[in-house]
Design a protein around this motif. Structure first.
Motif, PDB file in Angstrom:
ATOM      1  N   ILE A 137      59.122 100.134  33.236  1.00 46.63           N
ATOM      2  CA  ILE A 137      57.956 100.532  32.081  1.00 46.63           C
ATOM      3  C   ILE A 137      58.088  99.746  30.859  1.00 46.63           C
ATOM      4  CG2 ILE A 137      57.630 102.603  30.737  1.00 46.63           C
ATOM      5  CD1 ILE A 137      59.208 104.225  33.071  1.00 46.63           C
ATOM      6  N   SER A 138      59.333  99.344  30.429  1.00 46.67           N
ATOM      7  CA  SER A 138      59.173  98.382  29.089  1.00 46.67           C
ATOM      8  C   SER A 138      58.261  97.176  29.192  1.00 46.67           C
ATOM      9  CB  SER A 138      60.579  97.999  28.552  1.00 46.67           C
ATOM     10  OG  SER A 138      61.456  99.384  28.254  1.00 46.67           O
ATOM     11  N   TYR A 139      58.636  96.457  30.349  1.00 47.72           N
ATOM     12  CA  TYR A 139      58.006  95.315  30.593  1.00 47.72           C
ATOM     13  C   TYR A 139      56.458  95.586  31.055  1.00 47.72           C
ATOM     14  CZ  TYR A 139      61.921  92.118  29.669  1.00 47.72           C
ATOM     15  OH  TYR A 139      63.085  91.413  28.937  1.00 47.72           O
ATOM     16  N   ILE A 140      56.297  96.327  31.732  1.00 44.06           N
ATOM     17  CA  ILE A 140      55.078  96.713  32.168  1.00 44.06           C
ATOM     18  C   ILE A 140      54.001  96.836  30.733  1.00 44.06           C
ATOM     19  CG2 ILE A 140      53.273  98.590  32.835  1.00 44.06           C
ATOM     20  CD1 ILE A 140      55.477  98.965  35.173  1.00 44.06           C
ATOM     21  N   CYS A 141      54.511  97.759  29.895  1.00 44.17           N
ATOM     22  CA  CYS A 141      53.827  97.974  28.403  1.00 44.17           C
ATOM     23  C   CYS A 141      53.830  96.553  27.696  1.00 44.17           C
ATOM     24  CB  CYS A 141      54.678  99.013  27.590  1.00 44.17           C
ATOM     25  SG  CYS A 141      54.653 100.513  28.348  1.00 44.17           S
ATOM     26  N   ILE A 142      54.709  95.698  27.989  1.00 40.34           N
ATOM     27  CA  ILE A 142      54.767  94.573  27.036  1.00 40.34           C
ATOM     28  C   ILE A 142      53.725  93.677  27.730  1.00 40.34           C
ATOM     29  CG2 ILE A 142      56.183  92.529  26.912  1.00 40.34           C
ATOM     30  CD1 ILE A 142      58.722  94.075  26.725  1.00 40.34           C
ATOM     31  N   LEU A 143      53.724  93.598  29.130  1.00 41.98           N
ATOM     32  CA  LEU A 143      52.655  92.674  29.744  1.00 41.98           C
ATOM     33  C   LEU A 143      51.100  93.043  29.258  1.00 41.98           C
ATOM     34  CD1 LEU A 143      54.205  92.226  33.197  1.00 41.98           C
ATOM     35  CD2 LEU A 143      53.826  90.483  31.535  1.00 41.98           C
ATOM     36  N   PHE A 144      50.658  94.470  29.275  1.00 40.84           N
ATOM     37  CA  PHE A 144      49.664  94.831  28.843  1.00 40.84           C
ATOM     38  C   PHE A 144      49.430  94.478  27.408  1.00 40.84           C
ATOM     39  CE2 PHE A 144      49.808  97.984  32.287  1.00 40.84           C
ATOM     40  CZ  PHE A 144      48.355  97.497  32.690  1.00 40.84           C
ATOM     41  N   THR A 145      50.528  94.485  26.468  1.00 38.69           N
ATOM     42  CA  THR A 145      50.307  94.014  25.002  1.00 38.69           C
ATOM     43  C   THR A 145      50.080  92.619  24.928  1.00 38.69           C
ATOM     44  OG1 THR A 145      51.864  95.815  24.204  1.00 38.69           O
ATOM     45  CG2 THR A 145      51.473  94.167  22.744  1.00 38.69           C
ATOM     46  N   VAL A 146      50.855  91.802  25.803  1.00 37.55           N
ATOM     47  CA  VAL A 146      50.795  90.679  25.585  1.00 37.55           C
ATOM     48  C   VAL A 146      49.310  89.893  26.028  1.00 37.55           C
ATOM     49  CG1 VAL A 146      51.793  88.391  26.673  1.00 37.55           C
ATOM     50  CG2 VAL A 146      53.186  90.036  25.845  1.00 37.55           C
ATOM     51  N   PHE A 147      49.046  90.685  27.314  1.00 36.42           N
ATOM     52  CA  PHE A 147      47.498  90.042  27.656  1.00 36.42           C
ATOM     53  C   PHE A 147      46.314  90.313  26.712  1.00 36.42           C
ATOM     54  CE2 PHE A 147      49.764  90.129  32.238  1.00 36.42           C
ATOM     55  CZ  PHE A 147      49.616  88.861  32.076  1.00 36.42           C
ATOM     56  N   LYS A 148      46.646  91.503  26.021  1.00 33.73           N
ATOM     57  CA  LYS A 148      45.727  91.845  25.086  1.00 33.73           C
ATOM     58  C   LYS A 148      45.638  90.858  23.663  1.00 33.73           C
ATOM     59  CE  LYS A 148      45.459  96.830  25.982  1.00 33.73           C
ATOM     60  NZ  LYS A 148      45.877  98.045  25.451  1.00 33.73           N
ATOM     61  N   LYS A 189      44.897  87.931  21.500  1.00 34.07           N
ATOM     62  CA  LYS A 189      43.809  86.855  21.530  1.00 34.07           C
ATOM     63  C   LYS A 189      44.530  85.214  21.335  1.00 34.07           C
ATOM     64  CE  LYS A 189      40.466  89.765  19.899  1.00 34.07           C
ATOM     65  NZ  LYS A 189      39.240  90.350  18.935  1.00 34.07           N
ATOM     66  N   SER A 190      45.955  85.389  20.692  1.00 34.94           N
ATOM     67  CA  SER A 190      46.187  84.051  20.161  1.00 34.94           C
ATOM     68  C   SER A 190      46.935  83.603  21.128  1.00 34.94           C
ATOM     69  CB  SER A 190      47.218  84.353  18.880  1.00 34.94           C
ATOM     70  OG  SER A 190      47.907  83.238  18.867  1.00 34.94           O
ATOM     71  N   LYS A 191      47.148  82.236  21.807  1.00 32.14           N
ATOM     72  CA  LYS A 191      48.020  81.664  22.647  1.00 32.14           C
ATOM     73  C   LYS A 191      49.267  81.506  22.350  1.00 32.14           C
ATOM     74  CE  LYS A 191      44.416  79.079  25.526  1.00 32.14           C
ATOM     75  NZ  LYS A 191      43.915  77.931  25.823  1.00 32.14           N
ATOM     76  N   GLU A 192      49.344  81.249  20.997  1.00 32.62           N
ATOM     77  CA  GLU A 192      50.789  81.171  20.415  1.00 32.62           C
ATOM     78  C   GLU A 192      51.396  82.483  20.516  1.00 32.62           C
ATOM     79  OE1 GLU A 192      52.430  79.503  15.939  1.00 32.62           O
ATOM     80  OE2 GLU A 192      50.293  79.315  16.531  1.00 32.62           O
ATOM     81  N   GLY A 193      50.897  83.340  20.043  1.00 29.83           N
ATOM     82  CA  GLY A 193      51.625  84.823  20.119  1.00 29.83           C
ATOM     83  C   GLY A 193      51.850  85.318  21.336  1.00 29.83           C
ATOM     84  N   ARG A 194      51.123  84.909  22.433  1.00 28.67           N
ATOM     85  CA  ARG A 194      51.405  85.047  24.063  1.00 28.67           C
ATOM     86  C   ARG A 194      52.787  84.526  24.328  1.00 28.67           C
ATOM     87  NH1 ARG A 194      45.806  85.631  25.105  1.00 28.67           N
ATOM     88  NH2 ARG A 194      45.871  83.342  25.874  1.00 28.67           N
ATOM     89  N   GLY A 195      52.578  83.260  23.982  1.00 29.55           N
ATOM     90  CA  GLY A 195      53.653  82.154  24.393  1.00 29.55           C
ATOM     91  C   GLY A 195      54.899  82.503  23.607  1.00 29.55           C
ATOM     92  N   LYS A 196      54.893  82.979  22.315  1.00 30.60           N
ATOM     93  CA  LYS A 196      56.211  83.441  21.616  1.00 30.60           C
ATOM     94  C   LYS A 196      56.684  84.654  22.224  1.00 30.60           C
ATOM     95  CE  LYS A 196      57.842  84.478  16.964  1.00 30.60           C
ATOM     96  NZ  LYS A 196      57.379  84.686  15.522  1.00 30.60           N
ATOM     97  N   ALA A 197      55.746  85.881  22.584  1.00 32.95           N
ATOM     98  CA  ALA A 197      56.230  87.024  23.211  1.00 32.95           C
ATOM     99  C   ALA A 197      56.925  86.644  24.672  1.00 32.95           C
ATOM    100  CB  ALA A 197      55.012  87.989  23.456  1.00 32.95           C
TER     101      ALA A 197
END
Length: 316
Positions: A216-227, A229-237
């Motif tokens: 559940i934690s990682y499903i929520c994380i994936l939804f947040t990461v895909f939202k 806009k920054s590629k750098e933010g996604r890469g860091k997450a």
């Protein structure tokens, strides 16, 4: 009357891996090397987290306790296994057997809770960063850690208590390199049905709860990461979660051995090697090498140690 005439076993023989002398020597060297690296890696990580105040944060507190439990797991299993490579009788008493399984069960159960807590910590850090210090305070972190130790200790004591009700009179040879619960069930002349039931009543809910928390934690994380806009933010997450997700995946794949039928013992040793020896070896490297903060502090400590060593040699 036939059952009453059986002599009850109070000592077991750990058959282990092989009787071939050369192969035993090679395996001894390999497992001794793994054991030393495991202890240095895990206890070194515990010491680094304890000494560095910058690492006194929930994620690293959980990580330090995970490393401590990996050390406990290795200490419970490996020394006796190494001794048995060159022991003539390869005997282990019933009390030693119970102690070995107790510490293994304690370490593995605590790992389940800690990995779930680490997944929740990553969820809060990525999905609710502004509320992180409220939702995952140091006090809550310590309470969760203490709760994990208490629950794991009770879980271990329950299984030990039910193991002590068994009488072992079929054979004293354990086809394993340590006293695992399933080989002991197969040697029992008392029906282990209640013991197997206790695994489903206590062990399965712990696994289901912790796996559900992680998923559940990682499903929520994936939804947040895909939202994002920054590629750098996604890469860091993704970078922040990658090491933990890798460790969780390896750990829970190995625990699937408890889902298969109790009579099937063909895969006991290969799976047991992985979750008692390989995982404790890999965890400190997975978390240290993929974590820039830990790597940076480790290099800093090594530099300070080299400076002190050079200063000491100049003074002499």
């Amino acid at each position: 009357m036939a059952k009453e005439n059986h002599s009850l076993t109070t000592e077991f023989i750990l058959i282990g891996f092989t009787d071939h002398q050369l192969l035993k020597t090679i395996l001894f060297v390999v497992f001794l090397t793994i054991y030393l690296i495991t202890m240095v890696g895990n206890l070194g990580l515990v010491a680094l987290i304890y000494m560095e105040h910058r690492l006194h944060r929930p994620m690293y507190i959980f990580l330090g306790n995970l490393a401590l439990m990996d050390s406990c797991c290795s200490c419970a299993i490996t020394p006796k296994m190494l001794e048995n490579f060159f022991s003539k009788d390869r005997m282990i008493s019933l009390k030693e057997c119970m102690a070995q399984f107790y510490f293994l069960c304690l370490a593995e159960t605590t790992d389940c809770f800690l990995l779930a807590a680490m997944a929740y910590d990553r969820y809060v850090a990525i999905c609710s960063p502004l509320q992180y210090h409220t939702m995952m305070s140091k006090r809550l972190c310590i309470q969760v850690t203490i709760g994990a130790y208490i629950a794991s200790n009770l879980h271990s004591m329950i299984h030990i208590g039910f193991l002590l009700r068994l009488n072992f009179c079929r054979s004293n040879q354990i086809d394993h390199f340590f006293c695992d619960i399933l080989p002991l069930y197969r040697l029992s002349c008392t029906d282990p049905y209640i013991n197997e039931l206790m695994i489903y009543i206590f062990s399965m809910p712990i696994q289901i709860f912790t796996i559900a928390t992680v998923l559940i934690s990682y499903i929520c994380i994936l939804f947040t990461v895909f939202k994002m806009k920054s590629k750098e933010g996604r890469g860091k997450a993704f970078s922040t979660c990658a090491s933990h997700f890798l460790s969780v995946s390896i750990f829970y794949i190995c625990l699937l051995m408890y889902i298969r039928p109790f009579e099937d013992g063909d895969k006991d040793i290969p799976v047991a090697i992985f979750y008692t020896i390989v995982i404790p070896l890999l965890n400190p490297f997975i978390y240290s090498l993929r974590n820039k903060e830990v790597t940076h502090l480790l290099k800093k400590v090594m530099r300070e140690y080299n400076i002190l060593k050079q200063t000491s040699s100049l003074e002499n």
